[in-house]
Design a protein around this motif. Structure first.
Motif, PDB file in Angstrom:
ATOM      1  N   GLN A 117       0.766  -1.309  -0.004  1.00 51.87           N
ATOM      2  CA  GLN A 117       0.053   0.030  -0.192  1.00 51.87           C
ATOM      3  C   GLN A 117       0.843   1.227   0.006  1.00 51.87           C
ATOM      4  O   GLN A 117       0.485   2.156  -0.294  1.00 51.87           O
ATOM      5  CB  GLN A 117      -0.806   0.097   1.289  1.00 51.87           C
ATOM      6  N   TYR A 118       2.217   1.192   0.242  1.00 52.87           N
ATOM      7  CA  TYR A 118       3.042   2.228   0.313  1.00 52.87           C
ATOM      8  C   TYR A 118       3.038   2.865  -1.021  1.00 52.87           C
ATOM      9  O   TYR A 118       3.401   3.974  -1.392  1.00 52.87           O
ATOM     10  CB  TYR A 118       4.576   2.026   0.972  1.00 52.87           C
ATOM     11  N   LEU A 119       2.824   1.892  -2.216  1.00 56.14           N
ATOM     12  CA  LEU A 119       2.893   2.412  -3.391  1.00 56.14           C
ATOM     13  C   LEU A 119       2.009   3.502  -3.884  1.00 56.14           C
ATOM     14  O   LEU A 119       2.176   4.342  -4.728  1.00 56.14           O
ATOM     15  CB  LEU A 119       2.883   1.206  -4.687  1.00 56.14           C
ATOM     16  N   LEU A 120       0.885   3.601  -3.021  1.00 58.31           N
ATOM     17  CA  LEU A 120      -0.021   4.796  -3.083  1.00 58.31           C
ATOM     18  C   LEU A 120       0.714   6.131  -2.864  1.00 58.31           C
ATOM     19  O   LEU A 120       0.288   7.095  -3.686  1.00 58.31           O
ATOM     20  CB  LEU A 120      -1.072   4.652  -2.319  1.00 58.31           C
ATOM     21  N   THR A 121       1.586   6.154  -2.104  1.00 56.33           N
ATOM     22  CA  THR A 121       2.354   7.209  -1.749  1.00 56.33           C
ATOM     23  C   THR A 121       3.490   7.527  -2.967  1.00 56.33           C
ATOM     24  O   THR A 121       3.643   8.569  -3.340  1.00 56.33           O
ATOM     25  CB  THR A 121       3.083   7.006  -0.374  1.00 56.33           C
ATOM     26  N   VAL A 122       4.259   6.270  -3.298  1.00 56.00           N
ATOM     27  CA  VAL A 122       5.119   6.403  -4.303  1.00 56.00           C
ATOM     28  C   VAL A 122       4.488   6.980  -5.640  1.00 56.00           C
ATOM     29  O   VAL A 122       5.340   7.348  -6.748  1.00 56.00           O
ATOM     30  CB  VAL A 122       5.931   5.010  -4.457  1.00 56.00           C
ATOM     31  N   LEU A 123       3.361   6.701  -5.740  1.00 56.12           N
ATOM     32  CA  LEU A 123       2.815   7.314  -7.135  1.00 56.12           C
ATOM     33  C   LEU A 123       2.876   8.873  -7.249  1.00 56.12           C
ATOM     34  O   LEU A 123       2.815   9.206  -8.234  1.00 56.12           O
ATOM     35  CB  LEU A 123       1.073   6.912  -7.098  1.00 56.12           C
ATOM     36  N   SER A 124       3.077   9.451  -6.106  1.00 58.03           N
ATOM     37  CA  SER A 124       3.171  11.005  -6.217  1.00 58.03           C
ATOM     38  C   SER A 124       4.416  11.302  -7.227  1.00 58.03           C
ATOM     39  O   SER A 124       4.565  12.458  -7.411  1.00 58.03           O
ATOM     40  CB  SER A 124       3.352  11.413  -4.987  1.00 58.03           C
ATOM     41  N   ILE A 125       5.485  10.184  -7.454  1.00 56.34           N
ATOM     42  CA  ILE A 125       6.588  10.572  -8.227  1.00 56.34           C
ATOM     43  C   ILE A 125       5.826  10.990  -9.678  1.00 56.34           C
ATOM     44  O   ILE A 125       6.688  11.740 -10.351  1.00 56.34           O
ATOM     45  CB  ILE A 125       7.295   9.141  -8.442  1.00 56.34           C
ATOM     46  N   PHE A 126       4.766  10.782 -10.178  1.00 57.21           N
ATOM     47  CA  PHE A 126       4.288  11.009 -11.173  1.00 57.21           C
ATOM     48  C   PHE A 126       3.820  12.348 -11.174  1.00 57.21           C
ATOM     49  O   PHE A 126       3.695  13.248 -11.959  1.00 57.21           O
ATOM     50  CB  PHE A 126       3.203  10.104 -11.720  1.00 57.21           C
ATOM     51  N   TRP A 127       3.274  12.851 -10.163  1.00 55.72           N
ATOM     52  CA  TRP A 127       2.752  14.170  -9.788  1.00 55.72           C
ATOM     53  C   TRP A 127       3.843  14.825 -10.021  1.00 55.72           C
ATOM     54  O   TRP A 127       4.084  16.184 -10.468  1.00 55.72           O
ATOM     55  CB  TRP A 127       2.265  14.143  -8.305  1.00 55.72           C
ATOM     56  N   ALA A 128       5.082  14.573  -9.408  1.00 56.18           N
ATOM     57  CA  ALA A 128       6.307  15.577  -9.258  1.00 56.18           C
ATOM     58  C   ALA A 128       6.938  15.399 -10.625  1.00 56.18           C
ATOM     59  O   ALA A 128       7.355  16.681 -11.276  1.00 56.18           O
ATOM     60  CB  ALA A 128       7.258  15.035  -8.423  1.00 56.18           C
ATOM     61  N   LEU A 129       6.911  14.424 -11.402  1.00 58.84           N
ATOM     62  CA  LEU A 129       7.289  14.290 -12.796  1.00 58.84           C
ATOM     63  C   LEU A 129       6.875  15.166 -13.733  1.00 58.84           C
ATOM     64  O   LEU A 129       6.898  15.659 -14.765  1.00 58.84           O
ATOM     65  CB  LEU A 129       7.388  12.945 -13.131  1.00 58.84           C
ATOM     66  N   ALA A 130       5.167  15.215 -13.715  1.00 58.41           N
ATOM     67  CA  ALA A 130       4.339  15.946 -14.352  1.00 58.41           C
ATOM     68  C   ALA A 130       4.725  17.432 -14.219  1.00 58.41           C
ATOM     69  O   ALA A 130       4.619  18.044 -15.325  1.00 58.41           O
ATOM     70  CB  ALA A 130       2.968  15.678 -14.106  1.00 58.41           C
ATOM     71  N   GLN A 131       4.945  17.895 -13.013  1.00 61.76           N
ATOM     72  CA  GLN A 131       5.483  19.235 -12.805  1.00 61.76           C
ATOM     73  C   GLN A 131       6.773  19.465 -13.593  1.00 61.76           C
ATOM     74  O   GLN A 131       6.978  20.622 -14.211  1.00 61.76           O
ATOM     75  CB  GLN A 131       5.743  19.606 -11.420  1.00 61.76           C
ATOM     76  N   LEU A 132       7.647  18.596 -13.577  1.00 61.58           N
ATOM     77  CA  LEU A 132       8.959  18.736 -14.319  1.00 61.58           C
ATOM     78  C   LEU A 132       8.492  18.828 -15.646  1.00 61.58           C
ATOM     79  O   LEU A 132       9.150  19.757 -16.438  1.00 61.58           O
ATOM     80  CB  LEU A 132       9.952  17.761 -13.710  1.00 61.58           C
ATOM     81  N   LEU A 133       7.891  17.968 -16.218  1.00 62.60           N
ATOM     82  CA  LEU A 133       7.604  17.594 -17.887  1.00 62.60           C
ATOM     83  C   LEU A 133       6.909  19.149 -18.236  1.00 62.60           C
ATOM     84  O   LEU A 133       7.476  19.830 -19.252  1.00 62.60           O
ATOM     85  CB  LEU A 133       6.581  16.866 -18.082  1.00 62.60           C
ATOM     86  N   ALA A 134       5.901  19.597 -17.427  1.00 61.37           N
ATOM     87  CA  ALA A 134       5.204  20.796 -17.830  1.00 61.37           C
ATOM     88  C   ALA A 134       6.260  22.074 -17.944  1.00 61.37           C
ATOM     89  O   ALA A 134       6.066  22.774 -18.947  1.00 61.37           O
ATOM     90  CB  ALA A 134       3.996  21.149 -17.139  1.00 61.37           C
ATOM     91  N   THR A 135       7.171  22.151 -17.037  1.00 64.46           N
ATOM     92  CA  THR A 135       7.723  23.288 -16.990  1.00 64.46           C
ATOM     93  C   THR A 135       8.905  23.163 -18.087  1.00 64.46           C
ATOM     94  O   THR A 135       9.474  24.185 -18.716  1.00 64.46           O
ATOM     95  CB  THR A 135       8.455  23.454 -15.758  1.00 64.46           C
ATOM     96  N   LEU A 136       9.402  21.997 -18.309  1.00 65.35           N
ATOM     97  CA  LEU A 136      10.441  21.869 -19.467  1.00 65.35           C
ATOM     98  C   LEU A 136       9.969  22.166 -20.707  1.00 65.35           C
ATOM     99  O   LEU A 136      10.631  22.520 -21.641  1.00 65.35           O
ATOM    100  CB  LEU A 136      10.898  20.236 -19.300  1.00 65.35           C
ATOM    101  N   VAL A 137       8.519  21.683 -20.975  1.00 67.83           N
ATOM    102  CA  VAL A 137       8.292  21.798 -22.170  1.00 67.83           C
ATOM    103  C   VAL A 137       7.819  23.437 -22.329  1.00 67.83           C
ATOM    104  O   VAL A 137       8.121  23.978 -23.485  1.00 67.83           O
ATOM    105  CB  VAL A 137       6.868  20.970 -22.500  1.00 67.83           C
ATOM    106  N   ALA A 138       7.352  23.981 -21.102  1.00 70.78           N
ATOM    107  CA  ALA A 138       6.981  25.487 -21.319  1.00 70.78           C
ATOM    108  C   ALA A 138       8.273  26.188 -21.402  1.00 70.78           C
ATOM    109  O   ALA A 138       8.137  27.261 -22.200  1.00 70.78           O
ATOM    110  CB  ALA A 138       6.208  25.885 -20.036  1.00 70.78           C
TER     111      ALA A 138
END
Length: 1002
Positions: free
Chosen positions: A665-686
């Motif tokens: 169930q800790y993987l539910l927390t680790v899922l937030s790596i996608f949250w952080a990577l999305a922020q990085l992706l958006a700013t890199l493309v922007a």
């Protein structure tokens, strides 16, 4: 239905790597065994690799069936291949070299041929006792002295070379063996990069030293030819009778090095035997009573040794109790179909599961041995020994891969022990000492009259058993774990109702988060059955695919609000909009509607439809928004795409959690790596699109032709969302949640889905419809009859799911508090962002270059810090005494602290630094919050609970842009209010009644 294999909870990504300490393996594994072994088996996970430990005689005997299982060459044994390649000990099953080497060397290691080395073994042992007698220092280190003796004897017997190493400096081979094999134990628990950077040179140095020993033995024979038909002669001259092949020089050195590694368990066995004998003086007396009459005044002979049955019983009992023979690795035969059942179907493991037979668990099996911790050589003699199951006699391994040098190791151990008992007397100086780690065993000199028949006086000496690196003992017994296990069983399983504990005190992954008075008892009982079924299937292909696809939802949830904030300046500049927060307001209204619709809806019409549509809606309106002709149009499209975004977290968290084994169930927390990577992706493309293709903030006019960057950006992000939608809808089949189906009274469908998931994972499930229906009660509001079905239909149009979340005082308090936490955070962030410019201006902040390029560059830097934040959150939630609540409270408070601190920034660099710290902590906070929230809601109401918290967040989020439009911006009060909101939210977390660490969701 099979029983889940017990497992201690681990740390995300790393697993149980910190539960087994290489420096203190005995204590750490003993504690794990006492808590999780149940006298039979348990498992751990290290860096994603699952290992099952077996400590039962019955299961050991089952695993030794070569029609079903074979030796597994992996872990530390693979690391040792660096030194000895495909030798007898380390060859893989499919390597022809094993058969060739075995046929060449096997005939030289039979009992009859080994017996020819008896005199050399005896004389070397006598040489050691004579050295002790002649020494003025009565203190000796047991393991050091016996290691010297072992290498001296092995080199002489097998390779015909006298090292004369019993005195003087220690042979480099001994130190190299110790270093290399100990390091081989630890290397599988570390990333390869760490091994290469920090431990590679020492490992390579020890490997070269061992191979130098082998090369010197070979060179010595070449320079000193002999008629001896020993093992080295066979290595150099014999041909394989099947293939006609000989060993080349490299292979000869491999096998020369393998032999002393393989015999290195024997010194520890003798050292342990001395300890156990001193703990049991009657056994010493009985052994000497046997030795005296048999040996008499003459020298010890092979015939004498064969008649010393009680001394042989001492050796066997030492093998049983000591750490000299740790265990060996087993795996199912290749081609095994489906899961492997053990113990008559009680346990189930995957078809490719590595299992370690831990002999210190097996040898203490109370089902076979009465008083398993007692030292009783009598049980290892004569008829008593013959009656023992074969599974209790696996000290040297099993089958065709049994230790090829076992006859030599047995003779060396027995002869050395008899010589020591005959010629040397010992006494313990420290009665509290134990054999092997963690404390040294110290013996002091004493005098005693010689027993009748003793031919020589005994050397009187102090015996010290130092901290032995027992990891080196993987040789004879071929196992990567080497310390003894206690046979203590875990007593009563914890009552599943006793679950409200401080963080870190409970690790029962099938125990529910919610107490039994908080949930319908029939629902809870059935959820427990489904938890066990999912846990039994384990983390497999289906869950890992779902992990990635649910990660897309996490990414979307963070990416699109960031997209709105990134395009807001150029959009407002192009359309001459003074009230820029209106775009944020439109977005938040869409998020609120999405959270309400999808969150409540997925509890009514199921998870599948919502899961598949949310990202698709976002992608479509995101792409359309690129063609917006005015500010009102893009505001409408932002609201529409946000309807999809708003449903991601309520739906996706419910979907993933309901297919997740309790241990993961800790993987539910680790899922937030996608949250952080999305922020990085958006700013890199922007960065390139908005940094180079939009108007500068200083431009007085901004036309569409100069400001196409934000439209390109919307196309790129909409296209990325469309790819995520296609991956979900086209390439993956999502099954409806079994717990959702069960909550709707569709038990048969729930069972069918569990079996489908098991099939996708390449396993079988023993779950039946009867397992669920057994918990149906007459007064239950969870039924499967027509009336219950009609009632569920009617529930679709009322607020039953909402009322369920407030059904008991404790559950109502939990729901209300978690909603407040979400609400305060939902208002705190936008308030800070809206009013920060004023506080910076009034403090005289100088931010230097204000170009769009610098702005988006800094956004990328800040985004990078979100990635470790998500990983840190995954570690903290599984850390004892911190758990979900502790991690959430700390990260929320620190987010507020860094938010306050950012208002002190007077330069661009200082603001960047505070924002990086603030983003790191806020990512930890969101990682934990997103995981903890769905865990404290029962499945049948989880979508509704997620919807309520998301709505609280969105409603308060809507308030922020309204305040920004109409409130007085010439005050710093709102910024400090936002910081206070985070601090209050952190304090509220501490009063939440449920801690979900180590417990399964309902």
């Amino acid at each position: 239905m099979t029983t889940p294999i017990p497992q201690p909870p681990g740390i995300p990504l790393l697993g149980n790597i910190f539960d087994v300490k290489p420096s203190n393996t005995w204590v750490s594994l003993q504690r794990l065994w006492e808590k999780y072994g149940l006298g039979e088996l348990f498992k751990i996970t290290v860096l994603g690799q699952q290992i099952v430990f077996v400590g039962s005689v019955a299961i050991c005997e089952e695993l030794c069936d070569e029609k079903r299982f074979r030796k597994f060459v992996g872990g530390p044994i693979v690391e040792i291949r660096h030194a000895v390649h495909d030798s007898l000990f380390t060859a893989f099953e499919n390597e022809k070299s094993w058969g060739i080497h075995h046929r060449i060397l096997g005939p030289l290691l039979t009992p009859a041929v080994v017996a020819e080395h008896f005199i050399n073994v005896r004389d070397c042992a006598a040489e050691l006792t004579a050295k002790w007698s002649d020494s003025s220092d009565s203190r000796v280190s047991a393991i050091d002295e016996l290691n010297r003796l072992d290498l001296e004897t092995t080199t002489l017997c097998f390779f015909g070379r006298k090292l004369n190493g019993l005195a003087g400096p220690e042979q480099p081979m001994i130190k190299a063996m110790d270093g290399a094999t100990s390091e081989a134990m630890k290397r599988p628990t570390r990333p390869k990069l760490i091994n290469w950077l920090f431990y590679g040179s020492k490992f390579e140095k020890d490997t070269k030293a061992m191979r130098r020993y082998g090369a010197e033995c070979l060179e010595y024979r070449k320079k000193n030819p002999t008629d001896r038909k020993d093992l080295l002669h066979a290595m150099m001259n014999a041909k394989d009778p099947e293939t006609g092949k000989q060993l080349n020089e490299e292979q000869i050195i491999d096998e020369i090095v393998t032999m002393p590694i393989g015999s290195s368990t024997a010194p520890c066995a003798v050292s342990s035997a001395i300890y156990y004998l001193l703990q049991n003086p009657r056994c010493i007396a009985k052994a000497r009573e046997e030795i005296g009459p048999v040996v008499g005044d003459g020298p010890l002979t092979q015939d004498h040794v064969e008649r010393l049955s009680y001394c042989a019983g001492i050796v066997r009992e030492t093998f049983r109790l000591s750490a000299a023979a740790p265990g060996f690795n087993i795996e199912p035969l290749p081609g095994t179909k489906g899961p492997v059942l053990l113990a008559g179907g009680k346990y189930q493991v995957p078809a490719k599961q590595t299992m370690i037979i831990v002999l210190h668990g097996v040898n203490r099996d109370p089902a076979v041995f009465d008083e398993p911790e007692a030292f009783k050589p009598e049980r290892m003699v004569g008829e008593a020994f013959d009656k023992l199951p074969e599974g209790a006699k696996k000290w040297f391994g099993n089958g065709k891969r049994v230790c090829i040098g076992r006859h030599y190791a047995w003779m060396w151990t027995l002869v050395t022990l008899v010589v020591l008992l005959k010629d040397v007397d010992f006494e313990m100086a420290d009665p509290s000492s134990t054999p092997g780690p963690p404390r040294p065993l110290t013996l002091s000199r004493t005098t005693r009259p010689d027993p009748p028949g003793a031919a020589v006086g005994r050397a009187l000496c102090t015996w010290m058993q130092q901290d032995v690196e027992l990891e080196r003992l993987l040789s004879v017994c071929k196992a990567p774990m080497s310390q003894p296990f206690a046979s203590t069983k875990l007593t009563d399983v914890k009552d599943t109702s006793d679950i409200v504990e401080p963080p870190g005190f409970s690790d029962d992954t099938t125990t529910p988060v919610l107490s039994k008075e908080s949930v319908d008892p029939v629902y809870q009982a059935k959820a427990h059955v489904l938890n066990n079924a999912i846990q039994d299937i384990g983390m497999g292909k289906y869950q890992w695919e779902l992990f990635v696809l649910v990660g897309f939802g996490w990414a979307s949830d963070n990416m699109w609000p960031i997209i709105t904030s990134l395009i807001l300046p150029p959009v407002a500049q192009e359309f001459h909009q003074a009230k820029k927060p209106l775009l944020t307001l439109a977005q938040n209204i869409g998020l609120l509607f999405g959270a309400l619709f999808w969150g409540f809806g997925c509890d009514i019409f199921g998870r599948r439809l919502a899961f598949n549509l949310t990202i698709g809606i976002t992608a479509v309106f995101g792409l359309i928004a690129a063609g917006s002709p005015n500010f009102a149009a893009i505001g409408c499209f932002a609201a529409f795409w946000s309807v999809g975004v708003g449903g991601n977290l309520p739906v996706d968290s419910a979907v993933f959690l309901e297919f997740l084994p309790g241990t993961h169930q800790y993987l539910l927390t680790v899922l937030s790596i996608f949250w952080a990577l999305a922020q990085l992706l958006a700013t890199l493309v922007a960065w390139p699109l908005l940094g180079y293709h939009t108007c500068e903030t200083t431009d007085t006019t901004c036309t569409k032709s100069k400001n196409f960057g934000w439209r390109y950006f919307m196309i790129a992000m909409g296209g990325f969302a469309m790819i995520m939608f296609i991956c979900r809808f086209v390439f993956f089949t999502l099954y409806e949640s079994p717990k959702y189906l069960m909550g709707k009274g569709r038990d048969d469908d729930a069972v069918r889905i569990v079996h489908e998931v098991a099939r996708r994972n390449g396993k079988d499930s023993a779950l039946t419809l009867a397992d669920l229906e057994a918990h149906n009660l007459g007064d239950s509001h969870q039924g499967v009859d027509a009336a219950a079905a009609l009632k569920r239909k009617l529930e679709k149009v009322d607020l039953s799911h909402v009322r369920s979340l407030f059904a008991t005082p404790k559950l109502a308090f939990s729901t209300a508090v978690i909603m407040c936490v979400w609400a305060f955070i939902g208002l705190g962030f936008p308030l800070y962002n809206a009013f920060l410019p004023y506080i910076q201006a009034t403090r005289g902040a100088d931010f230097g270059d204000g170009s769009t390029y610098i702005t988006y560059r800094n956004s990328c830097i800040i985004a990078v810090l979100g990635v470790p934040g998500a990983l840190l959150g995954g570690v903290l939630v599984e850390t004892p005494y911190i758990g979900r609540k502790g991690a959430l409270a700390m990260s929320t408070v620190l987010t507020g602290v860094f938010l306050f601190a950012s208002t002190t920034a007077l330069t661009s660099d200082s603001l960047l630094g505070w924002n990086c710290a603030y983003n790191l902590m806020s990512n930890v906070m969101y990682a934990v919050l997103y995981a903890y929230t769905p865990e404290v809601f029962p499945t049948k109401d989880r979508g509704t609970g997620n919807a309520l918290t998301a709505c609280a967040n969105r409603v308060f989020g809507i308030m922020a842009p309204i305040i920004a439009i109409y409130a007085d911006l010439n005050t710093s009060a709102p910024v400090y209010v936002s910081g206070a909101l985070f601090l209050v939210a952190g304090v509220l977390v501490l009063v939440l009644p449920f801690e979900s660490r180590g417990k399964a969701s309902l």
